[in-house]
Design a protein around this motif. Structure first.
Motif, PDB file in Angstrom:
ATOM      1  N   SER A 196      36.165  -6.802 -42.343  1.00 45.46           N
ATOM      2  CA  SER A 196      36.848  -7.888 -41.638  1.00 45.46           C
ATOM      3  C   SER A 196      38.345  -7.621 -41.571  1.00 45.46           C
ATOM      4  O   SER A 196      39.027  -7.583 -42.600  1.00 45.46           O
ATOM      5  N   LEU A 197      38.860  -7.459 -40.363  1.00 42.68           N
ATOM      6  CA  LEU A 197      40.296  -7.260 -40.186  1.00 42.68           C
ATOM      7  C   LEU A 197      41.070  -8.519 -40.559  1.00 42.68           C
ATOM      8  O   LEU A 197      42.213  -8.439 -41.034  1.00 42.68           O
ATOM      9  N   LEU A 198      40.445  -9.686 -40.377  1.00 41.63           N
ATOM     10  CA  LEU A 198      41.089 -10.933 -40.791  1.00 41.63           C
ATOM     11  C   LEU A 198      41.345 -10.898 -42.302  1.00 41.63           C
ATOM     12  O   LEU A 198      42.451 -11.184 -42.765  1.00 41.63           O
ATOM     13  N   THR A 199      40.316 -10.548 -43.073  1.00 40.16           N
ATOM     14  CA  THR A 199      40.489 -10.439 -44.523  1.00 40.16           C
ATOM     15  C   THR A 199      41.562  -9.418 -44.866  1.00 40.16           C
ATOM     16  O   THR A 199      42.418  -9.656 -45.733  1.00 40.16           O
ATOM     17  N   GLN A 200      41.543  -8.271 -44.199  1.00 41.56           N
ATOM     18  CA  GLN A 200      42.497  -7.207 -44.499  1.00 41.56           C
ATOM     19  C   GLN A 200      43.931  -7.617 -44.179  1.00 41.56           C
ATOM     20  O   GLN A 200      44.850  -7.371 -44.969  1.00 41.56           O
ATOM     21  N   GLN A 201      44.139  -8.247 -43.020  1.00 37.53           N
ATOM     22  CA  GLN A 201      45.499  -8.657 -42.657  1.00 37.53           C
ATOM     23  C   GLN A 201      46.004  -9.754 -43.581  1.00 37.53           C
ATOM     24  O   GLN A 201      47.180  -9.752 -43.975  1.00 37.53           O
ATOM     25  N   ALA A 202      45.138 -10.692 -43.925  1.00 34.18           N
ATOM     26  CA  ALA A 202      45.537 -11.742 -44.860  1.00 34.18           C
ATOM     27  C   ALA A 202      45.891 -11.131 -46.209  1.00 34.18           C
ATOM     28  O   ALA A 202      46.913 -11.480 -46.831  1.00 34.18           O
ATOM     29  N   THR A 203      45.067 -10.201 -46.670  1.00 35.58           N
ATOM     30  CA  THR A 203      45.333  -9.538 -47.945  1.00 35.58           C
ATOM     31  C   THR A 203      46.664  -8.809 -47.916  1.00 35.58           C
ATOM     32  O   THR A 203      47.469  -8.910 -48.856  1.00 35.58           O
ATOM     33  N   LYS A 204      46.911  -8.058 -46.852  1.00 36.89           N
ATOM     34  CA  LYS A 204      48.158  -7.301 -46.731  1.00 36.89           C
ATOM     35  C   LYS A 204      49.363  -8.232 -46.755  1.00 36.89           C
ATOM     36  O   LYS A 204      50.351  -7.986 -47.465  1.00 36.89           O
ATOM     37  N   ASP A 205      49.296  -9.307 -45.994  1.00 31.85           N
ATOM     38  CA  ASP A 205      50.395 -10.265 -45.922  1.00 31.85           C
ATOM     39  C   ASP A 205      50.663 -10.882 -47.294  1.00 31.85           C
ATOM     40  O   ASP A 205      51.818 -10.957 -47.746  1.00 31.85           O
ATOM     41  N   VAL A 233      33.439 -15.669 -41.349  1.00 35.21           N
ATOM     42  CA  VAL A 233      32.633 -15.973 -42.528  1.00 35.21           C
ATOM     43  C   VAL A 233      31.164 -16.155 -42.150  1.00 35.21           C
ATOM     44  O   VAL A 233      30.261 -15.624 -42.821  1.00 35.21           O
ATOM     45  N   ALA A 234      30.920 -16.866 -41.067  1.00 34.73           N
ATOM     46  CA  ALA A 234      29.533 -17.077 -40.630  1.00 34.73           C
ATOM     47  C   ALA A 234      28.863 -15.744 -40.315  1.00 34.73           C
ATOM     48  O   ALA A 234      27.696 -15.523 -40.672  1.00 34.73           O
ATOM     49  N   GLU A 235      29.593 -14.837 -39.672  1.00 31.97           N
ATOM     50  CA  GLU A 235      29.036 -13.528 -39.350  1.00 31.97           C
ATOM     51  C   GLU A 235      28.782 -12.713 -40.618  1.00 31.97           C
ATOM     52  O   GLU A 235      27.746 -12.043 -40.744  1.00 31.97           O
ATOM     53  N   GLY A 236      29.702 -12.772 -41.566  1.00 30.48           N
ATOM     54  CA  GLY A 236      29.522 -12.045 -42.818  1.00 30.48           C
ATOM     55  C   GLY A 236      28.302 -12.517 -43.581  1.00 30.48           C
ATOM     56  O   GLY A 236      27.527 -11.706 -44.112  1.00 30.48           O
ATOM     57  N   ILE A 237      28.113 -13.844 -43.649  1.00 24.73           N
ATOM     58  CA  ILE A 237      26.955 -14.397 -44.363  1.00 24.73           C
ATOM     59  C   ILE A 237      25.657 -14.049 -43.637  1.00 24.73           C
ATOM     60  O   ILE A 237      24.667 -13.648 -44.259  1.00 24.73           O
ATOM     61  N   ALA A 238      25.676 -14.189 -42.294  1.00 24.17           N
ATOM     62  CA  ALA A 238      24.465 -13.879 -41.516  1.00 24.17           C
ATOM     63  C   ALA A 238      24.075 -12.413 -41.677  1.00 24.17           C
ATOM     64  O   ALA A 238      22.895 -12.086 -41.846  1.00 24.17           O
ATOM     65  N   ALA A 239      25.061 -11.525 -41.649  1.00 20.24           N
ATOM     66  CA  ALA A 239      24.774 -10.097 -41.793  1.00 20.24           C
ATOM     67  C   ALA A 239      24.193  -9.794 -43.170  1.00 20.24           C
ATOM     68  O   ALA A 239      23.255  -8.992 -43.297  1.00 20.24           O
ATOM     69  N   PHE A 240      24.729 -10.451 -44.187  1.00 22.18           N
ATOM     70  CA  PHE A 240      24.216 -10.246 -45.546  1.00 22.18           C
ATOM     71  C   PHE A 240      22.767 -10.703 -45.649  1.00 22.18           C
ATOM     72  O   PHE A 240      21.913  -9.986 -46.192  1.00 22.18           O
ATOM     73  N   LEU A 241      22.472 -11.904 -45.125  1.00 22.34           N
ATOM     74  CA  LEU A 241      21.121 -12.444 -45.225  1.00 22.34           C
ATOM     75  C   LEU A 241      20.137 -11.646 -44.391  1.00 22.34           C
ATOM     76  O   LEU A 241      18.955 -11.517 -44.751  1.00 22.34           O
ATOM     77  N   GLU A 242      20.606 -11.103 -43.265  1.00 21.21           N
ATOM     78  CA  GLU A 242      19.734 -10.328 -42.373  1.00 21.21           C
ATOM     79  C   GLU A 242      19.711  -8.841 -42.729  1.00 21.21           C
ATOM     80  O   GLU A 242      19.043  -8.048 -42.076  1.00 21.21           O
ATOM     81  N   ARG A 243      20.456  -8.481 -43.767  1.00 20.05           N
ATOM     82  CA  ARG A 243      20.507  -7.104 -44.249  1.00 20.05           C
ATOM     83  C   ARG A 243      20.881  -6.124 -43.142  1.00 20.05           C
ATOM     84  O   ARG A 243      20.211  -5.109 -42.917  1.00 20.05           O
ATOM     85  N   ARG A 244      21.957  -6.437 -42.449  1.00 26.39           N
ATOM     86  CA  ARG A 244      22.476  -5.580 -41.384  1.00 26.39           C
ATOM     87  C   ARG A 244      23.991  -5.472 -41.526  1.00 26.39           C
ATOM     88  O   ARG A 244      24.621  -6.292 -42.204  1.00 26.39           O
ATOM     89  N   PRO A 245      24.599  -4.466 -40.917  1.00 24.71           N
ATOM     90  CA  PRO A 245      26.063  -4.382 -40.957  1.00 24.71           C
ATOM     91  C   PRO A 245      26.679  -5.557 -40.192  1.00 24.71           C
ATOM     92  O   PRO A 245      26.177  -5.953 -39.125  1.00 24.71           O
ATOM     93  N   PRO A 246      27.752  -6.133 -40.716  1.00 19.32           N
ATOM     94  CA  PRO A 246      28.397  -7.230 -39.986  1.00 19.32           C
ATOM     95  C   PRO A 246      29.099  -6.727 -38.730  1.00 19.32           C
ATOM     96  O   PRO A 246      29.515  -5.577 -38.650  1.00 19.32           O
ATOM     97  N   ARG A 247      29.205  -7.603 -37.739  1.00 18.89           N
ATOM     98  CA  ARG A 247      29.928  -7.282 -36.510  1.00 18.89           C
ATOM     99  C   ARG A 247      31.142  -8.204 -36.413  1.00 18.89           C
ATOM    100  O   ARG A 247      31.116  -9.234 -35.724  1.00 18.89           O
ATOM    101  N   PHE A 248      32.181  -7.834 -37.122  1.00 18.21           N
ATOM    102  CA  PHE A 248      33.399  -8.640 -37.137  1.00 18.21           C
ATOM    103  C   PHE A 248      34.181  -8.412 -35.837  1.00 18.21           C
ATOM    104  O   PHE A 248      34.415  -7.270 -35.440  1.00 18.21           O
TER     105      PHE A 248
END
Length: 253
Positions: A196-205, A233-248
């Motif tokens: 997630s680039l959102l997570t990464q940019q927030a972390t960097k900031d 977040v919804a995409e991350g959770i869905a990808a985890f539950l569906e056992r697939r790579p997330p599409r952020f």
């Protein structure tokens, strides 16, 4: 790209190559001037999620071109290397330095401005103003102190000696030494591009603000609002539950 800098984009990764091998990739005044504009282009490109800075011909960068030093070494705020360094440090997406051979002076300044630094075993590092009788820029000095601590910074700045990759790793100047540097950097950049680039940019900031001893409460509030407004977040959770790579899909605030 002009001035001895090349920029290529592939697979979500923008790679900037310092390409002046006959000078061990020493940065001319034009090259220092060109870097901020190249970074602006990568920042504006929604397909770019990670930036890699590297050098051509077996060296990262031997520093500023000494023959052009009067043009490069101005007062502290308009110092060409400082302007370029600040642009690199302010780039909001993750940045990696891939270092072979010499990483000296302004080259070390650029590497330190990246988020992470990976090096080949034979890389050599040094910060050499004491060989020239000049004062290292204040912004670069502060960044170096935050990265390696006051004592290690003084060791490098006082002596102007070159240190090997093991020494650089020990003091925190490096994150990793990689036997196959191109393969390791490519794999790690691919991993970052999938996150997630959102997570990464927030972390960097937030991390950069903490490192600079700046307040973070307002930054955290703004980023939490951004999270609430987007679907990462919804995409991350869905990808985890569906056992697939997330599409952020988030690209910028």
């Amino acid at each position: 790209m002009g001035g001895g800098l090349r920029c290529e984009v592939a697979g979500g990764v923008g790679t900037i190559t310092i390409d002046r091998p006959e000078k061990r990739n020493a940065m001319s005044a034009d090259m220092w001037r060109a870097l901020p504009g190249i970074l602006e282009g990568l920042e504006a490109d929604p397909g770019v999620r990670v930036a890699v800075l590297t050098g051509a011909g077996g060296n990262f960068c031997a520093g500023a071109d000494i023959s052009e030093l009067p043009d490069i070494h101005r007062d502290d705020d308009s110092h060409l290397s400082t302007v370029a360094e600040r642009a690199l440090a302010a780039f909001p997406k993750p940045t990696l330095a891939a270092i072979e051979g010499f990483c000296v002076g302004g080259g070390c300044q650029l590497a330190a401005a990246c988020d992470l630094r990976f090096a080949a075993p034979g890389a050599r590092f040094g910060i050499t103003p004491a060989k020239l009788g000049i004062v290292y820029p204040a912004a670069a000095t502060a960044r170096l102190v935050r990265l390696v601590g006051p004592s290690a910074a003084k060791y490098l700045l006082y002596s102007a000696d070159l240190v090997d990759a093991d020494h650089a790793l020990r003091i925190g100047l490096l994150n990793e030494i990689a036997g196959d540097l191109p393969a390791r950097v490519a794999a790690f950049a691919e991993t970052l591009a999938s996150r997630s680039l959102l997570t990464q940019q927030a972390t960097k900031d937030i991390v950069d603000a903490i490192a600079a001893d700046e307040p973070v409460e307002e930054r955290v509030r703004v980023w939490l609002e951004e999270v609430a407004a987007r679907g990462e977040v919804a995409e991350g959770i869905a990808a985890f539950l569906e056992r697939r790579p997330p599409r952020f899909t988030w690209t910028s605030r």
